[in-house]
Design a protein around this motif. Structure first.
Motif, mmCIF file in Angstrom:
data_model
loop_
_atom_site.group_PDB
_atom_site.id
_atom_site.type_symbol
_atom_site.label_atom_id
_atom_site.label_comp_id
_atom_site.label_asym_id
_atom_site.label_seq_id
_atom_site.Cartn_x
_atom_site.Cartn_y
_atom_site.Cartn_z
ATOM 1 N N VAL A 110 29.063 31.145 50.108
ATOM 2 C CA VAL A 110 27.895 32.032 50.051
ATOM 3 C C VAL A 110 27.284 32.188 51.444
ATOM 4 C CG1 VAL A 110 27.385 31.416 47.664
ATOM 5 C CG2 VAL A 110 26.274 30.142 49.504
ATOM 6 N N SER A 111 27.614 31.305 52.349
ATOM 7 C CA SER A 111 26.956 31.255 53.657
ATOM 8 C C SER A 111 27.210 32.484 54.514
ATOM 9 C CB SER A 111 27.413 30.005 54.417
ATOM 10 O OG SER A 111 28.819 29.993 54.562
ATOM 11 N N ASP A 112 28.314 33.180 54.293
ATOM 12 C CA ASP A 112 28.672 34.310 55.156
ATOM 13 C C ASP A 112 28.284 35.660 54.569
ATOM 14 O OD1 ASP A 112 30.502 34.260 53.098
ATOM 15 O OD2 ASP A 112 32.228 34.777 54.340
ATOM 16 N N LYS A 113 27.497 35.657 53.483
ATOM 17 C CA LYS A 113 27.199 36.909 52.783
ATOM 18 C C LYS A 113 25.704 37.220 52.836
ATOM 19 C CE LYS A 113 31.155 36.225 49.799
ATOM 20 N NZ LYS A 113 31.663 35.080 50.614
ATOM 21 N N GLU A 114 25.392 38.441 53.257
ATOM 22 C CA GLU A 114 24.002 38.879 53.281
ATOM 23 C C GLU A 114 23.569 39.262 51.871
ATOM 24 O OE1 GLU A 114 24.834 43.555 54.469
ATOM 25 O OE2 GLU A 114 24.027 42.172 55.965
ATOM 26 N N PRO A 115 22.264 39.307 51.596
ATOM 27 C CA PRO A 115 21.803 39.684 50.257
ATOM 28 C C PRO A 115 22.367 41.038 49.842
ATOM 29 C CG PRO A 115 19.992 38.786 51.535
ATOM 30 C CD PRO A 115 21.145 38.930 52.482
ATOM 31 N N GLY A 116 22.823 41.090 48.595
ATOM 32 C CA GLY A 116 23.427 42.317 48.088
ATOM 33 C C GLY A 116 24.432 42.002 47.003
ATOM 34 N N PRO A 117 25.204 42.996 46.582
ATOM 35 C CA PRO A 117 26.114 42.824 45.440
ATOM 36 C C PRO A 117 27.154 41.728 45.626
ATOM 37 C CG PRO A 117 25.842 45.151 45.978
ATOM 38 C CD PRO A 117 25.185 44.386 47.075
ATOM 39 N N GLU A 118 27.749 41.627 46.823
ATOM 40 C CA GLU A 118 28.787 40.609 47.010
ATOM 41 C C GLU A 118 28.204 39.209 46.914
ATOM 42 O OE1 GLU A 118 32.613 39.659 49.873
ATOM 43 O OE2 GLU A 118 30.764 40.342 50.814
ATOM 44 N N LEU A 119 27.012 39.006 47.448
ATOM 45 C CA LEU A 119 26.378 37.694 47.342
ATOM 46 C C LEU A 119 26.078 37.355 45.887
ATOM 47 C CD1 LEU A 119 25.218 35.152 48.568
ATOM 48 C CD2 LEU A 119 23.087 36.382 49.020
ATOM 49 N N GLU A 120 25.628 38.324 45.099
ATOM 50 C CA GLU A 120 25.383 38.075 43.675
ATOM 51 C C GLU A 120 26.671 37.655 42.981
ATOM 52 O OE1 GLU A 120 23.502 41.433 41.867
ATOM 53 O OE2 GLU A 120 21.969 41.584 43.428
ATOM 54 N N LEU A 121 27.774 38.316 43.316
ATOM 55 C CA LEU A 121 29.068 37.953 42.746
ATOM 56 C C LEU A 121 29.471 36.545 43.178
ATOM 57 C CD1 LEU A 121 31.201 39.576 40.995
ATOM 58 C CD2 LEU A 121 32.421 39.960 43.143
ATOM 59 N N ALA A 122 29.205 36.218 44.451
ATOM 60 C CA ALA A 122 29.558 34.893 44.971
ATOM 61 C C ALA A 122 28.735 33.790 44.320
ATOM 62 C CB ALA A 122 29.371 34.868 46.481
ATOM 63 N N LEU A 123 27.449 34.032 44.100
ATOM 64 C CA LEU A 123 26.607 33.010 43.469
ATOM 65 C C LEU A 123 27.040 32.749 42.039
ATOM 66 C CD1 LEU A 123 23.156 34.087 44.919
ATOM 67 C CD2 LEU A 123 24.302 31.899 45.321
ATOM 68 N N LEU A 124 27.408 33.806 41.306
ATOM 69 C CA LEU A 124 27.933 33.610 39.952
ATOM 70 C C LEU A 124 29.240 32.829 40.010
ATOM 71 C CD1 LEU A 124 28.085 34.049 36.909
ATOM 72 C CD2 LEU A 124 29.015 36.340 37.355
ATOM 73 N N SER A 125 30.113 33.184 40.928
ATOM 74 C CA SER A 125 31.381 32.471 41.055
ATOM 75 C C SER A 125 31.183 31.014 41.437
ATOM 76 C CB SER A 125 32.268 33.157 42.099
ATOM 77 O OG SER A 125 33.075 34.154 41.510
ATOM 78 N N THR A 126 30.177 30.740 42.258
ATOM 79 C CA THR A 126 29.890 29.353 42.640
ATOM 80 C C THR A 126 29.606 28.503 41.401
ATOM 81 O OG1 THR A 126 29.045 29.974 44.817
ATOM 82 C CG2 THR A 126 28.261 27.894 43.902
ATOM 83 N N ARG A 127 28.802 29.061 40.496
ATOM 84 C CA ARG A 127 28.507 28.327 39.253
ATOM 85 C C ARG A 127 29.762 28.183 38.389
ATOM 86 N NH1 ARG A 127 24.025 31.811 39.694
ATOM 87 N NH2 ARG A 127 24.742 33.184 38.028
ATOM 88 N N LEU A 128 30.553 29.249 38.311
ATOM 89 C CA LEU A 128 31.763 29.203 37.486
ATOM 90 C C LEU A 128 32.806 28.255 38.063
ATOM 91 C CD1 LEU A 128 32.116 33.001 36.615
ATOM 92 C CD2 LEU A 128 31.318 31.154 35.110
ATOM 93 N N TRP A 129 32.933 28.195 39.392
ATOM 94 C CA TRP A 129 33.884 27.244 39.979
ATOM 95 C C TRP A 129 33.500 25.803 39.664
ATOM 96 C CZ3 TRP A 129 38.634 27.681 41.004
ATOM 97 C CH2 TRP A 129 39.189 28.805 41.604
#
Length: 381
Positions: free
Chosen positions: A53-72
């Motif tokens: 998540v560290s390399d992503k600015e606020p926006g759609p990709e970060l939202e996808l990454a945060l969801l994936s972080t929980r799923l991983w």
């Protein structure tokens, strides 16, 4: 001729295709996965396994990454420990006070989107990473960053899905009916039938879309990774310089390199990252390797005396706006896309798979998928 049938065919046995198969099967669908090569034989097998998540600015990709972080994290409990999930966190370092101010501003914006970041002053950097070079301007630690062994993760997701996996079978046609709706695919081994086809073909996603009469402008973006001999844990986090974020977001076709250094549970240190658009040219570039080695040793001088035992190249599936295509094709009923994740596919795979499974079954999307809709690339009428 084979005439195998299932509820959905996933084209691509990399980690994104494996995640699509896993969540589709959990939703009660029968799944067939087909790939021209082996499991994780493309971009997945050439990846470092970053879950960022560290390399992503606020926006759609970060939202996808945060969801994936929980799923991983959930998958790490459900799948065998052999996927080497490691919640080691990331450390982004600044070369001087000016770069540190930019990092501080970036982290503050991320915090509003749900990212946790801890500022590490220059005089505390060595408490976090003892072997870092002296004189750096400070950094930010991101505890949500993690890592998996990507090929193992793909293999275990496929195994847990119970999907029928057909490797070494290149898709040569996407079959459609008289109404234009998908009804399966054709390979050299015969026809496979299903009312849905998921295009998770990575850098070849544009070609699969074309076979179906669709359009996705996926291009390969080459990168090299250096692998050192096994070492004691001299690098504790994923560590990268602040300019890595700008390189990720750049649309330039020219060569870009920025230091990314991380240890692994098995001992070797992985060194990246480079980006350039040169088609599918796998020619070894001594210039790229020289740059990577120089930038890595500038961050970690201790690596100067360490042997690099191998290098490998991979191709990130690049789309012009740096967002993946996730969802139904606007012109081909029954065709869904799950590709174009560039270098973030391993990290974004679970959320992508869950989103595709919800679309296949008519369920509620796990997040707003509008920004990822493949129709944004449809040619003008």
């Amino acid at each position: 001729m084979s005439n195998s049938s299932s509820d959905v065919i996933v084209v691509g046995a990399g980690v994104v295709g494996a995640a699509c198969a896993y969540y589709a099967a959990r939703s009660g669908l029968s799944v067939t996965v087909v790939d021209r090569g082996p499991v994780a034989g493309g971009t997945t097998g050439a990846g470092e396994g970053n879950l960022l998540v560290s390399d992503k600015e606020p926006g759609p990709e970060l939202e996808l990454a945060l969801l994936s972080t929980r799923l991983w994290r959930e998958l790490a409990r459900e799948l065998p420990a052999r996927i080497e999930y490691e919640a080691k966190g990331g450390l982004v370092v600044a070369s001087d006070a000016s770069a540190m101010a930019a990092l501080r501003k970036f982290a503050a914006a991320q915090a509003g989107a749900g990212v946790t970041a801890e500022e590490i002053p220059a005089d505390r950097l060595h408490d976090v990473e003892p072997h870092l070079a002296p004189g750096l301007g400070g950094g930010f630690r991101y505890p949500q960053d993690a890592q998996v062994q990507p090929a193992l993760a793909a293999a275990h997701l496929l195994r847990a899905s119970g999907a029928r996996v057909r490797t070494g079978e290149e898709v040569t046609a996407v079959l459609t009916g008289t109404d234009g709706r998908v009804r399966g695919v054709r390979t050299a081994a015969g026809e496979l039938h299903a009312p849905f086809v998921v295009n998770a073909a990575g850098t070849w996603g544009g070609e699969v879309a074309r076979l179906a009469g669709g359009h996705l402008p996926v291009l390969p973006r080459r990168g090299f990774v250096l692998v050192t001999e096994p070492l004691p844990r001299v690098v504790r986090h994923k560590v990268y310089a602040a300019d890595y974020v700008a390189d990720v977001a750049s649309g330039s076709a020219a060569l870009q390199t920025s230091a990314v250094v991380e240890g692994t549970p098995a001992g070797p240190v992985l060194i990246g990252a480079s980006r350039e658009r040169v088609g599918f040219d796998r020619t070894l570039s001594v210039e790229v390797l020289r740059r990577l080695a120089a930038q890595a040793t500038a961050l970690f001088p201790v690596l100067a005396g360490v042997r690099a035992i191998r290098t490998y190249a991979g191709f990130r599936p690049y789309l012009p706006d740096h967002l993946p295509a996730i969802g139904p094709d606007p012109h081909v009923p029954g065709l869904l896309h799950a590709c174009g994740h560039e270098g973030a596919g391993i990290g974004l795979a679970p959320a992508t798979g869950l989103a595709v499974a919800r679309q296949l079954t008519g369920g509620e999307p796990p997040l707003d998928l509008g920004p990822f809709h493949p129709g944004r690339f449809a040619p003008a009428a």
